[in-house]
Each structure stands twice: as C-alpha cells, then as structure tokens.
Scaffold this motif. Sequence first.
Motif, PDB file in Angstrom:
ATOM      1  N   HIS A   3     -24.067  29.909  42.632  1.00  0.00           N
ATOM      2  CA  HIS A   3     -22.709  30.456  42.015  1.00  0.00           C
ATOM      3  C   HIS A   3     -21.499  30.328  42.891  1.00  0.00           C
ATOM      4  O   HIS A   3     -20.408  30.108  42.022  1.00  0.00           O
ATOM      5  CB  HIS A   3     -23.270  32.098  42.011  1.00  0.00           C
ATOM      6  CG  HIS A   3     -22.061  32.933  41.357  1.00  0.00           C
ATOM      7  ND1 HIS A   3     -21.101  33.421  42.052  1.00  0.00           N
ATOM      8  CD2 HIS A   3     -21.790  33.110  39.951  1.00  0.00           C
ATOM      9  CE1 HIS A   3     -20.129  34.224  41.068  1.00  0.00           C
ATOM     10  NE2 HIS A   3     -20.816  34.143  40.034  1.00  0.00           N
ATOM     11  N   ASP A   4     -21.298  30.323  43.923  1.00  0.00           N
ATOM     12  CA  ASP A   4     -20.264  29.884  44.760  1.00  0.00           C
ATOM     13  C   ASP A   4     -19.715  28.711  44.590  1.00  0.00           C
ATOM     14  O   ASP A   4     -18.543  28.433  44.262  1.00  0.00           O
ATOM     15  CB  ASP A   4     -20.784  30.128  46.175  1.00  0.00           C
ATOM     16  CG  ASP A   4     -20.782  31.532  46.868  1.00  0.00           C
ATOM     17  OD1 ASP A   4     -20.420  32.510  46.080  1.00  0.00           O
ATOM     18  OD2 ASP A   4     -21.652  31.608  47.706  1.00  0.00           O
ATOM     19  N   TRP A   8     -15.885  28.229  42.602  1.00  0.00           N
ATOM     20  CA  TRP A   8     -15.116  27.358  43.389  1.00  0.00           C
ATOM     21  C   TRP A   8     -14.699  26.103  42.214  1.00  0.00           C
ATOM     22  O   TRP A   8     -13.418  25.843  42.190  1.00  0.00           O
ATOM     23  CB  TRP A   8     -15.747  26.669  44.628  1.00  0.00           C
ATOM     24  CG  TRP A   8     -14.603  25.647  45.053  1.00  0.00           C
ATOM     25  CD1 TRP A   8     -13.852  25.542  46.049  1.00  0.00           C
ATOM     26  CD2 TRP A   8     -14.853  24.018  44.997  1.00  0.00           C
ATOM     27  NE1 TRP A   8     -13.269  24.510  46.262  1.00  0.00           N
ATOM     28  CE2 TRP A   8     -13.780  23.529  45.657  1.00  0.00           C
ATOM     29  CE3 TRP A   8     -15.770  23.310  44.275  1.00  0.00           C
ATOM     30  CZ2 TRP A   8     -13.904  22.241  45.738  1.00  0.00           C
ATOM     31  CZ3 TRP A   8     -15.608  21.878  44.182  1.00  0.00           C
ATOM     32  CH2 TRP A   8     -14.526  21.264  44.906  1.00  0.00           C
ATOM     33  N   PHE A   9     -15.559  25.528  41.712  1.00  0.00           N
ATOM     34  CA  PHE A   9     -15.394  24.450  40.741  1.00  0.00           C
ATOM     35  C   PHE A   9     -14.511  24.819  39.556  1.00  0.00           C
ATOM     36  O   PHE A   9     -13.486  24.150  39.111  1.00  0.00           O
ATOM     37  CB  PHE A   9     -16.590  23.766  40.175  1.00  0.00           C
ATOM     38  CG  PHE A   9     -16.378  22.547  39.335  1.00  0.00           C
ATOM     39  CD1 PHE A   9     -16.072  21.367  39.722  1.00  0.00           C
ATOM     40  CD2 PHE A   9     -16.631  22.627  37.938  1.00  0.00           C
ATOM     41  CE1 PHE A   9     -15.644  20.385  38.929  1.00  0.00           C
ATOM     42  CE2 PHE A   9     -16.216  21.455  36.925  1.00  0.00           C
ATOM     43  CZ  PHE A   9     -15.710  20.513  37.528  1.00  0.00           C
ATOM     44  N   SER A  10     -14.714  26.028  38.946  1.00  0.00           N
ATOM     45  CA  SER A  10     -14.102  26.597  37.910  1.00  0.00           C
ATOM     46  C   SER A  10     -12.434  26.885  38.246  1.00  0.00           C
ATOM     47  O   SER A  10     -11.715  26.516  37.408  1.00  0.00           O
ATOM     48  CB  SER A  10     -14.857  27.590  37.030  1.00  0.00           C
ATOM     49  OG  SER A  10     -14.902  28.659  38.053  1.00  0.00           O
ATOM     50  N   LYS A  11     -12.368  27.459  39.262  1.00  0.00           N
ATOM     51  CA  LYS A  11     -11.110  27.856  39.894  1.00  0.00           C
ATOM     52  C   LYS A  11     -10.161  26.402  40.144  1.00  0.00           C
ATOM     53  O   LYS A  11      -9.083  26.417  39.870  1.00  0.00           O
ATOM     54  CB  LYS A  11     -11.143  28.660  41.110  1.00  0.00           C
ATOM     55  CG  LYS A  11     -11.515  30.111  40.730  1.00  0.00           C
ATOM     56  CD  LYS A  11     -11.528  30.880  42.085  1.00  0.00           C
ATOM     57  CE  LYS A  11     -11.891  32.133  41.888  1.00  0.00           C
ATOM     58  NZ  LYS A  11     -11.673  33.049  42.975  1.00  0.00           N
ATOM     59  N   GLY A  14      -9.696  24.723  36.696  1.00  0.00           N
ATOM     60  CA  GLY A  14      -8.486  25.499  35.986  1.00  0.00           C
ATOM     61  C   GLY A  14      -7.234  25.339  36.397  1.00  0.00           C
ATOM     62  O   GLY A  14      -6.207  25.317  35.814  1.00  0.00           O
ATOM     63  N   LEU A  15      -7.182  25.423  37.892  1.00  0.00           N
ATOM     64  CA  LEU A  15      -5.617  25.182  38.514  1.00  0.00           C
ATOM     65  C   LEU A  15      -5.245  23.803  38.199  1.00  0.00           C
ATOM     66  O   LEU A  15      -4.039  23.608  37.686  1.00  0.00           O
ATOM     67  CB  LEU A  15      -5.861  25.086  39.970  1.00  0.00           C
ATOM     68  CG  LEU A  15      -4.509  24.763  40.814  1.00  0.00           C
ATOM     69  CD1 LEU A  15      -3.379  25.841  40.549  1.00  0.00           C
ATOM     70  CD2 LEU A  15      -4.968  24.672  42.530  1.00  0.00           C
ATOM     71  N   PHE A  16      -6.053  22.694  38.328  1.00  0.00           N
ATOM     72  CA  PHE A  16      -5.414  21.287  37.858  1.00  0.00           C
ATOM     73  C   PHE A  16      -5.191  21.235  36.407  1.00  0.00           C
ATOM     74  O   PHE A  16      -4.234  20.441  35.925  1.00  0.00           O
ATOM     75  CB  PHE A  16      -6.465  20.134  38.403  1.00  0.00           C
ATOM     76  CG  PHE A  16      -6.454  20.115  39.840  1.00  0.00           C
ATOM     77  CD1 PHE A  16      -5.552  20.076  40.668  1.00  0.00           C
ATOM     78  CD2 PHE A  16      -7.762  20.364  40.708  1.00  0.00           C
ATOM     79  CE1 PHE A  16      -5.441  20.071  42.167  1.00  0.00           C
ATOM     80  CE2 PHE A  16      -7.538  20.223  42.080  1.00  0.00           C
ATOM     81  CZ  PHE A  16      -6.488  20.030  42.555  1.00  0.00           C
ATOM     82  N   TRP A  17      -6.108  21.835  35.523  1.00  0.00           N
ATOM     83  CA  TRP A  17      -5.818  21.780  34.118  1.00  0.00           C
ATOM     84  C   TRP A  17      -4.492  22.538  33.784  1.00  0.00           C
ATOM     85  O   TRP A  17      -3.653  21.861  33.056  1.00  0.00           O
ATOM     86  CB  TRP A  17      -7.053  22.587  33.276  1.00  0.00           C
ATOM     87  CG  TRP A  17      -6.809  22.461  31.982  1.00  0.00           C
ATOM     88  CD1 TRP A  17      -6.488  23.633  31.490  1.00  0.00           C
ATOM     89  CD2 TRP A  17      -6.764  21.411  30.971  1.00  0.00           C
ATOM     90  NE1 TRP A  17      -6.376  23.261  29.758  1.00  0.00           N
ATOM     91  CE2 TRP A  17      -6.610  22.201  29.724  1.00  0.00           C
ATOM     92  CE3 TRP A  17      -7.276  20.187  31.318  1.00  0.00           C
ATOM     93  CZ2 TRP A  17      -6.692  21.265  28.830  1.00  0.00           C
ATOM     94  CZ3 TRP A  17      -7.384  19.386  29.835  1.00  0.00           C
ATOM     95  CH2 TRP A  17      -7.193  19.876  28.878  1.00  0.00           C
ATOM     96  N   LEU A  18      -4.048  23.571  34.294  1.00  0.00           N
ATOM     97  CA  LEU A  18      -2.944  24.408  34.092  1.00  0.00           C
ATOM     98  C   LEU A  18      -1.686  23.521  34.450  1.00  0.00           C
ATOM     99  O   LEU A  18      -0.770  23.511  33.954  1.00  0.00           O
ATOM    100  CB  LEU A  18      -2.891  25.471  34.554  1.00  0.00           C
ATOM    101  CG  LEU A  18      -3.788  26.685  33.711  1.00  0.00           C
ATOM    102  CD1 LEU A  18      -3.725  27.862  34.665  1.00  0.00           C
ATOM    103  CD2 LEU A  18      -3.288  26.925  32.457  1.00  0.00           C
ATOM    104  N   MET A  19      -1.771  22.688  35.733  1.00  0.00           N
ATOM    105  CA  MET A  19      -0.675  21.955  36.263  1.00  0.00           C
ATOM    106  C   MET A  19      -0.534  20.863  35.266  1.00  0.00           C
ATOM    107  O   MET A  19       0.689  20.486  35.296  1.00  0.00           O
ATOM    108  CB  MET A  19      -1.023  21.623  37.768  1.00  0.00           C
ATOM    109  CG  MET A  19      -0.955  22.732  39.046  1.00  0.00           C
ATOM    110  SD  MET A  19      -1.400  22.470  40.498  1.00  0.00           S
ATOM    111  CE  MET A  19      -0.803  20.729  40.803  1.00  0.00           C
ATOM    112  N   ALA A  20      -1.688  20.252  34.916  1.00  0.00           N
ATOM    113  CA  ALA A  20      -1.315  18.924  34.198  1.00  0.00           C
ATOM    114  C   ALA A  20      -0.751  19.480  32.918  1.00  0.00           C
ATOM    115  O   ALA A  20       0.051  18.818  32.356  1.00  0.00           O
ATOM    116  CB  ALA A  20      -2.855  18.331  34.107  1.00  0.00           C
TER     117      ALA A  20
END
Length: 54
Positions: A3-4, A8-11, A14-20
């Motif tokens: 789960h951890d 971590w992967f989803s956060k 999501g960060l890189f997706w929003l930045m792109a």
Amino acid sequence: MTHDFLVWFSKSFGLFWLMAMAAGVLVYTYWPSNQSRFQQAARAVVDDEDKPWR
C-alpha cells in the motif's frame, strides 16, 4: 506491491502529471499563433457589453 508503494507512486505520478499539464497550458497560452484568437475573444466580451439584452 504494498500500500505504501502505491500511495507513493500515485502521489508522484499525480505531481508530475499536474506539472506537465500546467506547462502545456502555459505553452498553449503564450504560443505566438494563438495571440490573435485570444485578442479576438477579449474584444468580443467588451463589444457585446454595451448593447441591450434580447
């Protein structure tokens, strides 16, 4: 796969997706060939403002 790791992967993804996406929007906004389209849209709002509503 724990789960951890999934959290971590989803956060991170999501960060890189929003930045792109933000970078893509900025590039689209300031692209020189889009300037006339945005200026026309800005003028259209002001031009229709002084007329009575029908």
